[in-house]
Scaffold this active site. Structure first.
Site, PDB file in Angstrom:
ATOM      1  N   SER A 253     -58.807  67.745 102.496  1.00 14.20           N
ATOM      2  CA  SER A 253     -58.078  68.905 101.774  1.00 14.20           C
ATOM      3  C   SER A 253     -57.339  69.709 102.521  1.00 14.20           C
ATOM      4  O   SER A 253     -56.331  69.520 103.078  1.00 14.20           O
ATOM      5  CB  SER A 253     -59.265  69.409 101.040  1.00 14.20           C
ATOM      6  OG  SER A 253     -58.631  70.330  99.835  1.00 14.20           O
TER       7      SER A 253
ATOM      8  N   HIS B  37     -60.596  65.029  93.285  1.00 15.00           N
ATOM      9  CA  HIS B  37     -60.302  65.652  94.872  1.00 15.00           C
ATOM     10  C   HIS B  37     -61.725  65.483  95.802  1.00 15.00           C
ATOM     11  O   HIS B  37     -61.446  65.194  96.994  1.00 15.00           O
ATOM     12  CB  HIS B  37     -60.254  67.126  94.619  1.00 15.00           C
ATOM     13  CG  HIS B  37     -59.548  67.751  95.982  1.00 15.00           C
ATOM     14  ND1 HIS B  37     -58.268  67.487  96.033  1.00 15.00           N
ATOM     15  CD2 HIS B  37     -59.883  68.733  96.666  1.00 15.00           C
ATOM     16  CE1 HIS B  37     -58.121  68.195  97.312  1.00 15.00           C
ATOM     17  NE2 HIS B  37     -58.932  68.892  97.524  1.00 15.00           N
TER      18      HIS B  37
ATOM     19  N   ASP C  59     -56.671  63.423  90.938  1.00 14.86           N
ATOM     20  CA  ASP C  59     -57.079  64.584  91.756  1.00 14.86           C
ATOM     21  C   ASP C  59     -56.099  65.610  91.160  1.00 14.86           C
ATOM     22  O   ASP C  59     -54.937  65.880  90.936  1.00 14.86           O
ATOM     23  CB  ASP C  59     -56.460  64.399  93.162  1.00 14.86           C
ATOM     24  CG  ASP C  59     -56.895  65.516  94.130  1.00 14.86           C
ATOM     25  OD1 ASP C  59     -57.151  66.841  93.567  1.00 14.86           O
ATOM     26  OD2 ASP C  59     -56.946  65.319  95.414  1.00 14.86           O
TER      27      ASP C  59
HETATM   28  C1  MLT Z   1     -54.459  73.598 100.104  1.00 15.80           C
HETATM   29  O1  MLT Z   1     -54.639  74.885  99.987  1.00 15.80           O
HETATM   30  O2  MLT Z   1     -54.469  73.278 101.319  1.00 15.80           O
HETATM   31  C2  MLT Z   1     -54.766  72.734  99.244  1.00 15.80           C
HETATM   32  O3  MLT Z   1     -54.522  73.142  98.003  1.00 15.80           O
HETATM   33  C3  MLT Z   1     -56.111  72.146  99.106  1.00 15.80           C
HETATM   34  C4  MLT Z   1     -57.196  73.095  98.975  1.00 15.80           C
HETATM   35  O4  MLT Z   1     -57.517  73.530 100.170  1.00 15.80           O
HETATM   36  O5  MLT Z   1     -57.718  73.435  97.979  1.00 15.80           O
END
Ligand code: MLT
Length: 206
Positions: free
Chosen positions: A108, A189, A158
């Site tokens: 992520s 996700h 996701d």
């Molecule tokens: C981010 O902010 O890098 C992406 O949206 C993934 C997350 O951290 O939720």
């Protein structure tokens, strides 16, 4: 056993227990920390050295690797600054711990900063497994990723990473010369056992 020297990021370091396994750089998601991915790293590549920093940005008390304006909308100036900071930390840790260039395993937000490091400081990483990644920079500099192995695993449902965004990331990295494998799993996700199995198999064949 983990050891920690005073370096520019709070981190954990676990030395290799098996020679020849690639060092892993473990990059957690939003709200995670340096301990989060150690057991995942151990599953993915038993015996590899593990270097696991904590993101320096706080969002409502939750560590991240760069600032965002809102979900999916990134502060790109901060992305650039933080990716460079992380690349400097990798160089510092390599020297302190005597490591080869690591393979990043990012989840992520950790996958997104790893993608930015590939685009901005390609020499910092030997390759990367990007789990639930999206495009970190709309207009990245032309990077030379010639032959660098990159695995992207996306979730078809996701809610955070639109399918076309992950596809665009794969196209961008391929265009820069990386050897990209992009898998899309029937999941959201969160990580699944299939992510673990595919990433382990990918690391094993490096
Ligand atoms: C981010 O902010 O890098 C992406 O949206 C993934 C997350 O951290 O939720």
């Amino acid at each position: 056993m983990t050891t920690t020297l005073e370096l520019s990021f709070i981190h954990r370091f676990k030395p290799a227990s098996e020679p020849g396994r690639p060092p892993l750089l473990l990059l957690h998601g939003t709200g995670g920390n340096e301990d989060d991915l150690l057991s995942l790293g151990q599953m993915l590549s038993p015996g590899s050295a593990q270097l696991s920093p904590r993101g320096k940005v706080l969002e409502g008390g939750m560590p991240r690797f760069f600032r965002r304006l809102r979900e999916g909308i990134f502060d790109e100036e901060d992305v650039r600054r933080r990716a460079n900071e992380l690349a400097d930390f990798i160089a510092e840790a390599r020297e302190s711990y005597g490591l080869a260039a690591p393979i990043a395993v990012g989840f992520s937000n950790g996958a997104n900063i790893a993608a930015a490091v590939l685009q901005l400081r390609p020499e910092a990483l030997a390759g990367a497994a990007l789990l639930r990644a999206m495009v970190p920079l709309v207009d990245p500099p032309a990077a030379d990723l010639a032959g660098k192995p990159v695995l992207i695993i996306s979730g078809a449902s996701d809610p955070i990473v639109p399918a076309d965004n992950a596809k665009r990331l794969a196209t961008l990295l391929t265009g820069a010369g990386a050897n990209v494998e992009h898998r899309v799993l029937p999941t959201g996700h969160g990580l699944s056992q299939t992510d673990v199995a595919l990433t382990k198999a990918w690391i094993d064949q490096l």
